[in-house]
Design a protein around this motif. Structure first.
Motif, PDB file in Angstrom:
ATOM      1  N   GLU A 156      34.531  43.548  29.495  1.00  0.00           N
ATOM      2  CA  GLU A 156      34.556  42.116  29.174  1.00  0.00           C
ATOM      3  C   GLU A 156      35.858  41.444  29.598  1.00  0.00           C
ATOM      4  O   GLU A 156      35.852  40.314  30.079  1.00  0.00           O
ATOM      5  N   TYR A 157      36.994  42.145  29.428  1.00  0.00           N
ATOM      6  CA  TYR A 157      38.293  41.473  29.565  1.00  0.00           C
ATOM      7  C   TYR A 157      39.129  41.944  30.758  1.00  0.00           C
ATOM      8  O   TYR A 157      40.168  41.377  31.029  1.00  0.00           O
ATOM      9  N   TRP A 158      38.730  43.007  31.439  1.00  0.00           N
ATOM     10  CA  TRP A 158      39.668  43.555  32.419  1.00  0.00           C
ATOM     11  C   TRP A 158      39.103  43.775  33.818  1.00  0.00           C
ATOM     12  O   TRP A 158      39.758  43.444  34.802  1.00  0.00           O
ATOM     13  N   THR A 159      37.921  44.353  33.926  1.00  0.00           N
ATOM     14  CA  THR A 159      37.483  44.779  35.261  1.00  0.00           C
ATOM     15  C   THR A 159      37.407  43.599  36.226  1.00  0.00           C
ATOM     16  O   THR A 159      37.679  43.757  37.421  1.00  0.00           O
ATOM     17  N   GLY A 160      37.108  42.417  35.712  1.00  0.00           N
ATOM     18  CA  GLY A 160      37.032  41.242  36.577  1.00  0.00           C
ATOM     19  C   GLY A 160      38.361  40.861  37.197  1.00  0.00           C
ATOM     20  O   GLY A 160      38.391  40.140  38.201  1.00  0.00           O
ATOM     21  N   THR A 161      39.469  41.336  36.631  1.00  0.00           N
ATOM     22  CA  THR A 161      40.779  41.008  37.202  1.00  0.00           C
ATOM     23  C   THR A 161      41.026  41.768  38.502  1.00  0.00           C
ATOM     24  O   THR A 161      41.862  41.353  39.311  1.00  0.00           O
ATOM     25  N   GLY A 162      40.334  42.903  38.678  1.00  0.00           N
ATOM     26  CA  GLY A 162      40.553  43.723  39.871  1.00  0.00           C
ATOM     27  C   GLY A 162      41.900  44.420  39.901  1.00  0.00           C
ATOM     28  O   GLY A 162      42.275  44.993  40.920  1.00  0.00           O
TER      29      GLY A 162
END
Ligand SMILES: [Zn+2]
Length: 275
Positions: A156-162
């Motif tokens: 939810e909070y991290w993988t999208g940051t790359g």
């Protein structure tokens, strides 16, 4: 050259011989150490950064990098002032990672919801500062509860940051290792991989792709093999690397080269090894 991706160099157990201890690491082929900035709580988060300033530039010592973070059981102290301190530390050039942060359901301590909230707030700060994270995850004995909660939060909070990160002192099984790789994390192995009861961990390690591994000491804890119970130090990361090389059926030199390359891929601006 090897990189120790996780050592608590600010431990008071090195107060008497820190420079000599770092010299032994250099002599053992350790070119860099990531010094973990959690101290005994947020008030000591800056200590790893201070060690970079003290030792970098001295000849024949590893290059030091630092992290800063609030350990799971210190999250009751993760108030606005502590989080502001973390934010300003992550802005400094030596502080290349946020950690170790995560979830620890093994030891009695901070309530699980407090740990989760503390983790999420630190993920938001690390994302804004574009710093990869160092994850500590320890479930209750015989359970995967902390891993399950961790992956939900990261998705939810991290993988999208790359930005990725490191599963430090990995202690899970292949399922958790594979999920970590899937979300762009490196999996770091410590001296506990040599311990007699760690067969499931060895089984997982033996399946790891070379571009997904790191080695670490977690010094002063978790001394490998015959030194178990003694004060650990970064020089001994060579023992863990050698052990891992045997598990993977590779030469130790190859494991050193691959883990160093992986470290630099995660932290691309920091290609310095040695002083
Ligand atoms: Zn640690």
């Amino acid at each position: 050259m090897l990189i120790d991706s996780h050592a608590h160099l600010d431990s008071e157990r090195y107060a008497g011989d820190r420079a000599a201890m770092l010299g032994r690491a250099w002599d053992a082929g350790v070119g860099a150490v990531l010094s973990i900035g959690i101290g005994e709580g947020p008030a000591e988060m800056h200590q790893a950064r201070d060690l970079c300033r003290e030792f970098n530039g001295r000849p024949n010592l590893p290059r030091l990098f630092a992290s800063a973070g609030i350990y799971p059981h210190s999250t009751p102290d993760a108030d606005d002032a502590a989080l502001a301190k973390l934010d300003s530390l992550l802005a400094e050039p030596e502080v290349i990672a946020c950690g170790e942060i995560g979830l620890d359901y093994y030891h009695e301590g901070a309530p699980h919801d407090v740990q989760k909230n503390g983790l999420i707030r630190q993920l938001e700060i690390a994302a804004a500062r574009k710093r990869p994270i160092l994850i500590h995850c320890r479930p209750k004995e015989g359970h995967t509860d902390a891993w399950d909660d961790l992956f939900l939060i990261l998705e939810e909070y991290w993988t999208g940051t790359g930005l990725g990160g490191i599963m430090h002192c990995f202690g899970g099984g292949w399922e958790q290792a594979r999920r970590s790789l899937d979300i762009g994390f490196l999996v770091s192995f410590a001296g506990n991989i040599t311990y007699p009861k760690a067969q499931p961990l060895r089984d997982a390690a033996a399946r790891m792709p070379l571009d997904g591994i790191l080695v670490e000491t977690d010094a002063p804890w978790l001394a490998p093999g015959p030194n178990r119970g003694e004060r650990n130090e970064p020089a001994w990361v060579a023992k863990t690397a050698k052990f891992l090389a045997e598990l993977l059926g590779k030469e130790p030199e190859l494991i050193a080269a691959e883990t160093t390359r992986n470290f630099h891929r995660l932290f691309p601006v920091q290609k310095v090894v040695g002083n």
